[in-house]
Design a protein around this motif. Structure first.
Motif, mmCIF file in Angstrom:
data_model
loop_
_atom_site.group_PDB
_atom_site.id
_atom_site.type_symbol
_atom_site.label_atom_id
_atom_site.label_comp_id
_atom_site.label_asym_id
_atom_site.label_seq_id
_atom_site.Cartn_x
_atom_site.Cartn_y
_atom_site.Cartn_z
ATOM 1 N N ARG A 76 0.808 -0.955 0.125
ATOM 2 C CA ARG A 76 -0.070 0.047 -0.013
ATOM 3 C C ARG A 76 0.860 1.394 -0.037
ATOM 4 O O ARG A 76 1.934 1.341 0.394
ATOM 5 N N THR A 77 0.115 2.368 -0.096
ATOM 6 C CA THR A 77 0.735 3.716 0.000
ATOM 7 C C THR A 77 -0.013 4.426 0.860
ATOM 8 O O THR A 77 -1.152 4.619 0.666
ATOM 9 N N LEU A 78 0.607 5.216 1.808
ATOM 10 C CA LEU A 78 0.029 5.840 2.675
ATOM 11 C C LEU A 78 0.489 7.205 2.883
ATOM 12 O O LEU A 78 1.837 7.553 2.668
ATOM 13 N N PHE A 79 -0.269 8.053 3.037
ATOM 14 C CA PHE A 79 -0.070 9.764 2.873
ATOM 15 C C PHE A 79 -0.590 10.374 4.206
ATOM 16 O O PHE A 79 -1.513 10.791 4.244
ATOM 17 N N PRO A 80 0.281 10.144 5.511
ATOM 18 C CA PRO A 80 -0.094 10.687 6.709
ATOM 19 C C PRO A 80 0.055 12.083 6.896
ATOM 20 O O PRO A 80 1.253 12.510 6.573
ATOM 21 N N PRO A 81 -0.912 12.767 7.237
ATOM 22 C CA PRO A 81 -0.279 13.957 7.588
ATOM 23 C C PRO A 81 0.472 14.308 8.968
ATOM 24 O O PRO A 81 0.239 13.437 9.900
ATOM 25 N N VAL A 82 1.276 15.240 8.761
ATOM 26 C CA VAL A 82 2.186 15.548 10.158
ATOM 27 C C VAL A 82 1.149 16.248 11.220
ATOM 28 O O VAL A 82 0.051 16.759 11.060
ATOM 29 N N ASN A 83 1.489 16.223 12.536
ATOM 30 C CA ASN A 83 0.830 17.015 13.612
ATOM 31 C C ASN A 83 0.237 18.337 12.862
ATOM 32 O O ASN A 83 -0.928 18.776 13.472
ATOM 33 N N SER A 84 1.101 19.319 12.736
ATOM 34 C CA SER A 84 0.555 20.660 12.379
ATOM 35 C C SER A 84 -0.437 20.530 11.059
ATOM 36 O O SER A 84 -1.312 21.354 11.364
ATOM 37 N N GLY A 85 -0.650 19.423 10.282
ATOM 38 C CA GLY A 85 -1.502 19.334 9.205
ATOM 39 C C GLY A 85 -2.807 18.958 9.916
ATOM 40 O O GLY A 85 -3.868 19.420 9.377
ATOM 41 N N VAL A 86 -2.857 18.049 10.803
ATOM 42 C CA VAL A 86 -3.995 17.568 11.892
ATOM 43 C C VAL A 86 -4.611 18.857 12.343
ATOM 44 O O VAL A 86 -5.649 19.025 12.380
ATOM 45 N N GLU A 87 -3.555 19.593 13.035
ATOM 46 C CA GLU A 87 -4.217 20.737 13.851
ATOM 47 C C GLU A 87 -4.878 21.713 12.896
ATOM 48 O O GLU A 87 -5.774 22.602 13.219
ATOM 49 N N ASP A 88 -4.333 21.988 11.820
ATOM 50 C CA ASP A 88 -4.867 22.928 10.789
ATOM 51 C C ASP A 88 -6.338 22.327 10.394
ATOM 52 O O ASP A 88 -7.169 23.043 10.266
ATOM 53 N N PHE A 89 -6.322 21.079 10.238
ATOM 54 C CA PHE A 89 -7.662 20.463 9.858
ATOM 55 C C PHE A 89 -8.723 20.600 10.969
ATOM 56 O O PHE A 89 -9.747 20.905 10.586
ATOM 57 N N LEU A 90 -8.066 20.630 12.162
ATOM 58 C CA LEU A 90 -8.988 20.600 13.309
ATOM 59 C C LEU A 90 -9.615 22.142 13.328
ATOM 60 O O LEU A 90 -11.083 22.156 13.546
ATOM 61 N N LYS A 91 -8.858 23.064 13.136
ATOM 62 C CA LYS A 91 -9.214 24.261 13.096
ATOM 63 C C LYS A 91 -10.184 24.786 12.086
ATOM 64 O O LYS A 91 -11.210 25.285 12.321
ATOM 65 N N GLU A 92 -9.965 24.164 10.790
ATOM 66 C CA GLU A 92 -10.795 24.209 9.603
ATOM 67 C C GLU A 92 -12.097 23.871 9.840
ATOM 68 O O GLU A 92 -12.944 24.440 9.489
ATOM 69 N N ARG A 93 -12.289 22.682 10.608
ATOM 70 C CA ARG A 93 -13.565 21.949 10.796
ATOM 71 C C ARG A 93 -14.157 22.250 12.141
ATOM 72 O O ARG A 93 -15.253 21.879 12.344
ATOM 73 N N GLY A 94 -13.392 23.186 12.971
ATOM 74 C CA GLY A 94 -14.122 23.634 14.279
ATOM 75 C C GLY A 94 -14.016 22.487 15.327
ATOM 76 O O GLY A 94 -14.848 22.567 16.387
ATOM 77 N N TYR A 95 -13.129 21.604 15.198
ATOM 78 C CA TYR A 95 -13.097 20.509 16.213
ATOM 79 C C TYR A 95 -11.818 21.228 17.414
ATOM 80 O O TYR A 95 -10.809 21.803 16.763
ATOM 81 N N THR A 96 -11.969 20.737 18.397
ATOM 82 C CA THR A 96 -10.946 21.356 19.421
ATOM 83 C C THR A 96 -9.846 20.045 19.589
ATOM 84 O O THR A 96 -8.660 20.439 19.969
ATOM 85 N N SER A 97 -10.185 18.980 19.481
ATOM 86 C CA SER A 97 -9.078 17.763 19.340
ATOM 87 C C SER A 97 -9.450 16.516 18.358
ATOM 88 O O SER A 97 -10.659 16.707 17.946
#
Length: 186
Positions: A76-97
């Protein structure tokens, strides 16, 4: 006459038994400790566990119940986001964690960044398309128009996430990992 044959047969049986045990010894199930095989390779699941910069995405995978899939054999090929990318996603979607993301959406996020074949960036054309586990397109564009801080050309996935050049093409036992700077969303 019968009395003479019986001792000869008994002695012949004993002799045959002795010969069989000396010529054909039984199996010995006890192997030396260094003969045991222990798998020591790194799977995708181990990659996420061993690299702290992927702890947020690792938690998404755990909430989705997909860590076993990333620990299984495959190509398989996996494209995992780094922590800063996940934090940006959380902010974009309005999640706190990560814990606020519904488990079913965590599953969708994992499937969105997983392709069921191995892809290395040096084998990709300028524009390459694959399907992820959601059977949606993963379009990778490497055209030289987008560069990183070091002036190296970036491969951009679905016009959203860029493969991090310093970390790309990381081979693991069940495929290849290309860390990205943003969460790939369907």
């Amino acid at each position: 006459m019968k009395n003479k044959i019986r001792p000869i047969l008994s002695m012949g049986t004993v002799l045959l038994s002795f010969m069989l045990t000396t010529l054909f010894p039984s199996c010995n199930d006890e192997l030396p400790a260094d003969s045991y095989y222990t798998f020591t390779g790194e799977m995708m699941s181990d990659f996420l566990k061993n690299h702290e910069d992927f702890s947020q995405f690792r938690r998404i995978v755990e909430r989705a119940g997909r860590m076993d899939l990333l620990a299984s054999r495959g190509a398989r090929t996996l494209f995992p986001p780094v922590n800063s990318g996940v934090e940006d996603f959380l902010k974009e979607r309005g999640y706190t964690s990560v814990e606020d993301i519904p488990a079913s959406f965590c599953d969708t996020l994992v499937k969105a960044c997983l392709v069921e074949r191995m892809l290395y960036t040096y084998n990709l054309s300028e524009t390459h398309q694959e399907s992820n586990q959601l059977d949606l397109p993963v379009i990778i564009v490497t055209d030289g128009d987008t560069v990183d801080a070091n002036g190296m050309t970036l491969s951009v996935i679905n016009r959203r996430a860029a493969i991090i050049n310093e970390l790309k093409n990381d081979s693991v036992e069940n495929g290849v990992v290309h860390p990205v700077d943003k969460v790939i969303v369907p």
